[in-house]
Write an enzyme that holds these catalytic residues in place. Structure first.
Site, mmCIF file in Angstrom:
data_model
loop_
_atom_site.group_PDB
_atom_site.id
_atom_site.type_symbol
_atom_site.label_atom_id
_atom_site.label_comp_id
_atom_site.label_asym_id
_atom_site.label_seq_id
_atom_site.Cartn_x
_atom_site.Cartn_y
_atom_site.Cartn_z
ATOM 1 N N CYS A 408 -124.466 40.748 -9.121
ATOM 2 C CA CYS A 408 -125.314 41.744 -8.443
ATOM 3 C C CYS A 408 -126.704 41.834 -9.052
ATOM 4 O O CYS A 408 -127.718 41.691 -8.376
ATOM 5 C CB CYS A 408 -124.654 43.120 -8.485
ATOM 6 S SG CYS A 408 -123.006 43.172 -7.787
ATOM 7 N N ASP A 450 -166.312 33.031 1.807
ATOM 8 C CA ASP A 450 -167.325 32.938 2.841
ATOM 9 C C ASP A 450 -168.370 34.011 2.526
ATOM 10 O O ASP A 450 -168.085 34.954 1.781
ATOM 11 C CB ASP A 450 -166.683 33.175 4.212
ATOM 12 C CG ASP A 450 -167.679 33.045 5.347
ATOM 13 O OD1 ASP A 450 -168.583 32.201 5.245
ATOM 14 O OD2 ASP A 450 -167.569 33.803 6.319
#
Length: 752
Positions: A408, A450
């Site tokens: 688990c 950019d």
């Protein structure tokens, strides 16, 4: 997928971790007609791709047998899709990813309360675990845990009163919890997952009874159920984090109808509707302001503490708050497509794009659980067979090893952290499309930006006003008079500066545009021309000082317009697309972490270099899209891991070439569906925050794996040494699971 492939969505109840998803995935894949299965833990949903019709009752029965609640999602009708490559990006369905079968586990789900064989045309559903929105303490899991704990308490009390019946009382208490666990183990095995945590638990409990440790076995089952319940509560918190974002959108909206207003459900708003937003109201839809202005509190969506003043023509987001003004807003996106709805949908889909670490843990766990069974068996039988050791004692140790080895904590260590990281990023406008992207950000050491609309605002503003023979206000007044009514970006910049300066703008007559040169007209009897310096030189004589001023402004990357009044130069107006307010700080933060930054732009060299110099970064200018792509490739060949930030449209080649493509700026809406990640709110600093979030998540994952494996290693040694037994063994597994989950949930409080 082929052109004929259809998809049907289901909502799943009681699914708390990647192992649950894997178990469901494995079971449903075995059904005839199923082409693919996509399970989202965070979205508590499953999308089944199938060729031709698929009886819903088959899917419902298969999932219900595993103990999960399931309901067909009637809001998402089956669709037909064409080929889209590895990832689907349509609204309303999850990504098409491969899933790996591995040792899964269930979480105390209840049985079906309604037949799974109802007709497919109905709103089919089978309940198990918690209903959506149901408090955890009312779920069948919580009721089972409580019943088992009460049975154990009764056994303790009654066992002291009737010692002869003590063993049978503890056996009865054990069966209250073990029977549902064993049933789920059997159903999982029949559905293709034989090595589940329920299998380990069942073998350990039955073995403990056979060697006379019935009381201890009953206690271990209770502790196991408590651990599963705590794990479910923690998983619910992660799911609620995303649901809380969706709940920011108000349920009702005030819409203009037939000359008045009417209150309608926000989900019924259509594009083009005009809604009224009163002071203090949340805005119920994405839209554009058509009347009024107000301070917009975007903190619930973006985390920004300072409200933004917005007026006519500006965009607003669903879920934000109008602080002090009445607004009329034209709806630009239906409820299913507003910004918040898309964020929620994309985060749910992102859960299915597994990180490399998560995929490794998945593969490891497929072999781990069988290996635990083998080790437990060897510990139980080898010492008695080889050296004549006590059978009972070594069988006890072997059973304890089965409990220590429960996967688990290990299986949940990575997906819990990934889910929390994706959720906390989404709440701050940082969209990362899956665990692989989130993990990838941690290694980024170069970012290519950019310029226009990314590092800058994407619209020019007036930076300088130089007056000759009159004051700056007079220059702005004449220029603004000529530009009234124009939507050209330079005209908008001049009108904006005049408005901000409080300059009176007189009416102009006979205004007309002169192609490629500028605009002319008559203002108060004065012949006025506004245009390029070259065109102005044809109408007036420029002095050496004026020419030097123009060259100086051009050298700073600014566009210069010259104003000519009555045949003489009256002033110069310089404009430039200025960096975003946080651009310098964002670039500095990246450089402070040792990350290289570079600007890639198609703009002219002087403008690019001027903006880059103000931000403290290098610039590459006058580039075509293929040039940007080439430069990204060069950076990668230098050994750098590169993120590319752009608008997602003309930067598409470079975004694709980069290790991670990040959409930001005017094209963000498009890039929400195409880039690896997206910044919703135009902050350059958010690139740095994405990297920091990724590094925090990866550190959290390393901590989780260390805790999960470390505790097991310690208790493995102490168990073989005879120091610890079944109780500490299950506490080691339960404790590790709770610790790992709680540690992952700390990421929900990450502030960047």
């Amino acid at each position: 997928m082929t052109a004929s492939t259809r998809q049907t969505r289901f909502k799943i109840g009681g699914m708390d971790c990647a192992s649950c998803a894997a178990k469901i995935d494995t079971a449903v894949r075995r059904l005839d007609g199923v082409a693919d299965v996509s399970v989202s833990v965070t979205g508590a949903s499953m999308t089944v791709s199938h060729d031709g019709p698929l009886a819903d009752d088959k899917v419902l029965r298969q999932v219900a047998r595993l103990g999960y609640g399931i309901v067909k999602d009637s809001a998402a009708a089956s669709r037909t899709h064409g080929q889209h490559g590895d990832h689907e990006h349509d609204h309303g369905h999850d990504h098409d990813h491969d899933h790996h079968d591995h040792a899964g586990h269930d979480h105390g789900k209840g049985t079906a309360s309604r037949s799974a064989s109802a007709p497919a045309s109905e709103a089919l559903h089978v309940h198990g675990g918690a209903e959506p929105g149901q408090p955890w303490w009312r779920s069948s899991r919580a009721l089972l845990t409580l019943a088992c704990a009460l049975a154990l308490a009764v056994a303790y009390v009654a066992g002291h009163a009737f010692p002869a019946a003590e063993r049978w009382l503890f056996l009865a208490a054990l069966l209250v919890g073990l029977v549902p666990i064993a049933r789920r183990a059997l159903m999982a095995a029949l559905a293709g997952t034989p090595f589940s945590v329920e299998t380990l638990m069942t073998i350990a409990a039955v073995g403990a009874v056979l060697i006379g440790a019935t009381e201890e076995a009953a206690a271990v089952v209770v502790l196991f159920l408590i651990g599963e319940l705590l794990e479910g509560v923690a998983a619910g918190r992660a799911r609620a984090s995303i649901q809380g974002l969706a709940d920011l959108v108000p349920k009702m909206a005030l819409v203009e109808r037939n000359g008045g207003t009417a209150e309608v459900p926000a989900e019924q708003l259509a594009v083009g509707d005009v809604i009224v937003v009163r002071p203090g109201d949340r805005i119920p839809a994405d839209g554009e302001i058509t009347d009024g202005s107000s301070d917009i509190d975007e903190a619930p969506v973006t985390g920004e503490s300072t409200p933004k003043r917005k007026g006519v023509g500006e965009a607003v987001f669903a879920g934000t708050i109008s602080a002090d003004g009445v607004l009329k807003v034209r709806v630009t996106a239906a409820a299913a497509d507003n910004t918040i709805a898309r964020v929620v949908r994309l985060v749910e889909e992102a859960q299915e794009a597994k990180a490399p670490t998560e995929r490794f843990i998945d593969r490891f766990s497929r072999y781990y659980t069988p290996a635990v069974l083998l080790v437990g068996a060897l510990v139980a039988v080898l010492p008695p067979l080889l050296v004549g050791a006590d059978w009972s004692g070594w069988i006890y140790k072997g059973l304890a090893i089965l409990l220590i080895g429960c996967p688990c904590a290990l299986v949940i260590s990575t997906p819990a952290a990934i889910a929390a990281g994706l959720a906390t990023g989404a709440r701050r406008g940082l969209l990362l499309k899956g665990g692989a992207v989130l993990e990838g950000f941690a290694g980024i050491n170069a970012v290519a930006f950019d310029k226009t609309g990314t590092l800058t605002e994407g619209k020019p503003v007036v930076t300088d006003v130089v007056a000759y023979g009159r004051d700056e206000g007079g220059v702005l007044s004449l220029a603004a008079a000529l530009e009234q009514g124009s939507s050209h970006p330079l005209a908008v910049a001049i009108l904006g500066r005049a408005s901000a300066a409080g300059v009176a703008v007189p009416l102009a007559s006979g205004s007309k545009a002169i192609s490629g040169k500028g605009v002319e007209g008559d203002v108060g009897g004065v012949a006025v021309f506004l245009g390029s310096a070259k065109a102005a030189a044809e109408r007036a004589t420029l002095t050496e000082a004026q020419r030097a001023a123009i060259e100086g402004l051009n050298g700073q990357g600014k566009t210069v317009s010259a104003l000519v009044a009555d045949g003489a130069v009256a002033g110069l107006i310089a404009m430039r697309d200025e960096p975003r307010a946080d651009a310098a700080a964002g670039i500095a933060a990246l450089k402070g972490d040792g990350i290289r930054t570079v600007m890639l732009t198609g703009d002219n060299r002087s403008t690019a270099e001027a903006v880059a110099a103000s931000l403290g970064m290098e610039a590459r200018a006058e580039l075509l899209p293929q040039d940007k792509q080439r430069i990204v490739g060069e950076l990668k060949r230098e050994g750098l891991k590169v993120a590319k930030v752009g608008d997602g449209i003309n930067d598409a080649p470079a975004l694709a070439a980069a290790d991670i493509g990040i959409a930001m700026g005017g094209g963000t809406d498009v890039a929400l569906e195409t880039a690896d990640a997206a910044i919703l709110h135009g902050r350059v600093g958010d690139v740095w925050r994405m990297i920091r979030l990724s590094r925090s998540v990866m550190a959290n994952i390393r901590q989780n794996i260390t805790v999960a494996l470390g505790l097991k290693a310690v208790f493995l040694v102490t168990t073989i040494a005879g120091i610890t037994g079944l109780w500490p063994a299950i506490l080691a597994d339960t404790g590790a699971t709770v610790l790992v989950t709680a540690n992952a949930m700390r990421l929900l409080r990450w502030r960047g």
